[in-house]
Design a protein around this motif. Structure first.
Motif, PDB file in Angstrom:
ATOM      1  N   ILE A 142       0.840  -1.190   0.000  1.00 47.54           N
ATOM      2  CA  ILE A 142       0.000   0.000   0.000  1.00 47.54           C
ATOM      3  C   ILE A 142       0.880   1.246   0.000  1.00 47.54           C
ATOM      4  N   VAL A 143       0.655   2.129  -0.947  1.00 45.46           N
ATOM      5  CA  VAL A 143       1.451   3.345  -1.076  1.00 45.46           C
ATOM      6  C   VAL A 143       0.505   4.540  -1.044  1.00 45.46           C
ATOM      7  N   ASN A 144       0.925   5.619  -0.380  1.00 49.79           N
ATOM      8  CA  ASN A 144       0.183   6.880  -0.351  1.00 49.79           C
ATOM      9  C   ASN A 144      -1.265   6.727   0.102  1.00 49.79           C
ATOM     10  N   LEU A 145      -1.438   6.225   1.294  1.00 52.07           N
ATOM     11  CA  LEU A 145      -2.756   6.057   1.879  1.00 52.07           C
ATOM     12  C   LEU A 145      -3.299   7.411   2.316  1.00 52.07           C
ATOM     13  N   ILE A 146      -4.489   7.767   1.847  1.00 51.63           N
ATOM     14  CA  ILE A 146      -5.154   9.011   2.235  1.00 51.63           C
ATOM     15  C   ILE A 146      -6.556   8.651   2.718  1.00 51.63           C
ATOM     16  N   ILE A 147      -6.925   9.226   3.844  1.00 50.63           N
ATOM     17  CA  ILE A 147      -8.222   8.931   4.449  1.00 50.63           C
ATOM     18  C   ILE A 147      -8.966  10.238   4.639  1.00 50.63           C
ATOM     19  N   GLN A 148     -10.271  10.223   4.381  1.00 54.70           N
ATOM     20  CA  GLN A 148     -11.075  11.420   4.637  1.00 54.70           C
ATOM     21  C   GLN A 148     -12.432  11.010   5.161  1.00 54.70           C
ATOM     22  N   LEU A 149     -12.978  11.872   6.010  1.00 57.88           N
ATOM     23  CA  LEU A 149     -14.339  11.720   6.498  1.00 57.88           C
ATOM     24  C   LEU A 149     -15.188  12.649   5.655  1.00 57.88           C
ATOM     25  N   SER A 150     -16.265  12.136   5.103  1.00 57.13           N
ATOM     26  CA  SER A 150     -17.078  12.977   4.228  1.00 57.13           C
ATOM     27  C   SER A 150     -18.498  13.099   4.758  1.00 57.13           C
ATOM     28  N   PHE A 151     -18.931  14.316   4.872  1.00 58.45           N
ATOM     29  CA  PHE A 151     -20.297  14.640   5.217  1.00 58.45           C
ATOM     30  C   PHE A 151     -20.534  16.080   4.843  1.00 58.45           C
TER      31      PHE A 151
END
Length: 166
Positions: A142-151
């Motif tokens: 896994i490379v460049n993991l980006i996480i976001q919460l969306s609402f």
């Protein structure tokens, strides 16, 4: 507050079906009180297998807690039917991997930890108990993991590039 989705974007190399594994998987979140805005200092986790009764016998939720600052009782539920794997064909795109039903609590941050699973893209070999915070494990797959919460009102992004972690 309604539903809040947790989205993931990564480059998967040689694996597919990256997913939260089991009802005991821990979703580590920092939560904000919707009444007074107090944000938890420590990471709190939610698990599908947990259930707490709501005040007044109105059912149950994955987590029910009283704010330390304003004493308001709030709850959050993991919507089990929304848990989805992140597949090889999803690479480089945001995909919602879980949604939470929020009543007075708002997730403002997520920390991926152990408990993820995946499969070899060509071999189908199972990989269990993947810790997305560990550099050794993630560099292979896994490379460049980006996480976001969306609402509707807020968008929070955390970048976890595999090569930048110690």
């Amino acid at each position: 507050m309604g539903r809040i989705g947790l989205q993931l974007r990564a480059t998967l190399e040689n694996i597919t079906r990256l997913r939260a594994e089991g009802e005991d998987f821990r979703w580590y979140l920092k939560l904000k009180c919707g009444n007074c805005g107090e944000v938890s200092e420590k990471w709190q986790y939610l698990r599908l297998m947990d259930s707490a009764p709501l005040k007044g016998g109105r059912g149950s939720a994955t987590m029910v807690q009283k704010c330390k600052l304003c004493s308001r009782e709030s709850s959050i539920d993991i919507l089990s039917q929304t848990i989805k794997p992140y597949n090889a064909e999803d690479s480089e795109k945001f995909k919602t991997i879980v949604e939470f039903e929020c009543r007075g609590l708002e997730p403002v941050d997520f920390q991926p930890q152990a408990g993820f699973a995946a499969e070899g893209a060509e071999s189908g070999t199972p990989f269990n108990d993947i810790n997305l915070l560990e550099k050794v494990c993630c560099l292979c797959f896994i490379v460049n993991l980006i996480i976001q919460l969306s609402f509707p009102k807020l968008l929070v992004q955390n970048k976890y590039p595999a090569h930048a972690r110690d």
